[in-house]
Motif scaffolding. Structure first.
Motif, short mmCIF file in Angstrom:
data_model
loop_
_atom_site.label_atom_id
_atom_site.label_comp_id
_atom_site.label_asym_id
_atom_site.label_seq_id
_atom_site.Cartn_x
_atom_site.Cartn_y
_atom_site.Cartn_z
N THR A 41 -20.57 -19.82 -4.94
CA THR A 41 -21.88 -20.07 -4.34
C THR A 41 -22.94 -19.04 -4.72
O THR A 41 -24.09 -19.15 -4.27
N TYR A 42 -22.59 -18.03 -5.52
CA TYR A 42 -23.54 -16.97 -5.87
C TYR A 42 -23.45 -16.67 -7.35
O TYR A 42 -22.35 -16.53 -7.89
N ARG A 46 -32.15 -13.86 -2.31
CA ARG A 46 -31.52 -14.85 -3.20
C ARG A 46 -30.09 -15.15 -2.75
O ARG A 46 -29.67 -16.31 -2.72
N GLU A 94 -28.74 -18.82 -1.74
CA GLU A 94 -27.69 -19.51 -2.50
C GLU A 94 -26.44 -19.77 -1.66
O GLU A 94 -25.76 -20.78 -1.88
#
Length: 290
Positions: A158-159, A208, A212
């Motif tokens: 997810t990152y 961010r 994310e």
């Protein structure tokens, strides 16, 4: 090994000799190894960002840990896991020992860790591969991960950014209901340690990460870690203890815009909270091999 003082080098040799013994170590011997076995004993520790957690900082983080099943990601030689096992507290309350899983990619660290925590399950593996190992669900994930732009084998699902600590937290969210982490202050969504007051502040990369992953990190009990900066070996990072209830993670489309945010709370600083253990300890004598 990086250049050490004669005293530190001698202590490391004694710690290594204890690790080599063909018997279980006493609690005092384990503490000696944790305090004196040098991460610089492996040539890659700087490249890997491997710096072991100072003992008092590990004790502070341990207050955030709950449940019976714990996983330590990027475990080093086991300082966090050893402290978070709550050995004496659980014995005092007639609770069974915690089940602990330690994941560490450096085989030299794993060999030491197995002497420190032989009851734990030690896995020598890249932390980014852990979701594929079928380890089940954990109550709490803990980590003092490598900080910053550390070389890695890939990304967490997810990152996709550059901070290794965020990749570890994103992996933890896949494994555990709750997480407690030591991360650089710049990577936390707040500033507290060494500051005149607590304030929320996110840099662009932190925003961010939240966008994310949907993960929200918080201050937990609120520890001022600045008093431990000189207790690290080879570095003196400014860090925060941050926590997350992964079960309460919002949907990804609820994450904030990836822009820096600052919120200030001009509140009196609470007194530093430290764990108090009122449990009699065994009278063991530290013995070194002849």
């Amino acid at each position: 090994m990086a250049r050490l003082s004669k005293e530190a080098a001698k202590a490391h040799e004694r710690a290594a000799a204890l690790v080599a013994l063909d018997r279980d170590l006493t609690e005092n011997e384990k503490e000696f190894v944790l305090d004196n076995w040098q991460e610089a004993a492996t040539a890659s520790h700087n490249l890997d960002g491997a710096f072991f957690t100072p003992e008092p900082l590990a004790r502070d983080l341990s207050i955030e840990v709950h449940g019976d099943r714990i996983i330590d990601l990027c475990a080093g030689i086991g300082r966090l896991a050893y402290t978070c096992r709550d050995y004496w507290g659980r014995r005092w309350n007639n609770q069974p020992p915690r089940e602990i899983v330690c994941v560490e990619k450096n085989p030299a660290y794993v060999a030491v860790g197995r002497k420190i925590l032989p009851e734990a399950t030690w896995i020598c593996a890249d932390v980014l591969t852990v979701p594929t190992l079928g380890l089940g669900r954990f109550d709490t994930a803990i980590s003092n991960p490598p900080f910053g732009a550390i070389p890695r084998s890939g990304n967490a699902p997810t990152y996709t950014g550059g901070r290794f600590e965020y990749h570890v937290i994103a992996i933890a969210a896949m494994l555990a209901d709750f997480g407690a982490f030591i991360i650089p202050q710049r990577s936390a969504p707040f500033r507290y340690s060494g500051e005149p007051y607590y304030r929320e502040e996110r840099d662009r990369e932190c925003a961010r990460f939240e966008k994310e992953t949907g993960i929200r990190l918080g201050p937990g009990a609120g520890f001022d870690t600045s008093m431990y900066r000189q207790e690290w070996r080879g570095v003196s990072p400014k860090v925060e203890v941050t926590v997350c209830d992964f079960d309460e993670k919002p949907a990804l489309n609820e994450a904030p815009d990836a822009t820096p945010r600052v919120a200030e709370l001009h509140l009196p600083r609470p007194r530093q909270r430290r764990p108090i253990v009122d449990v009699p300890l065994p009278d063991e004598q530290l013995a070194f091999p002849a």
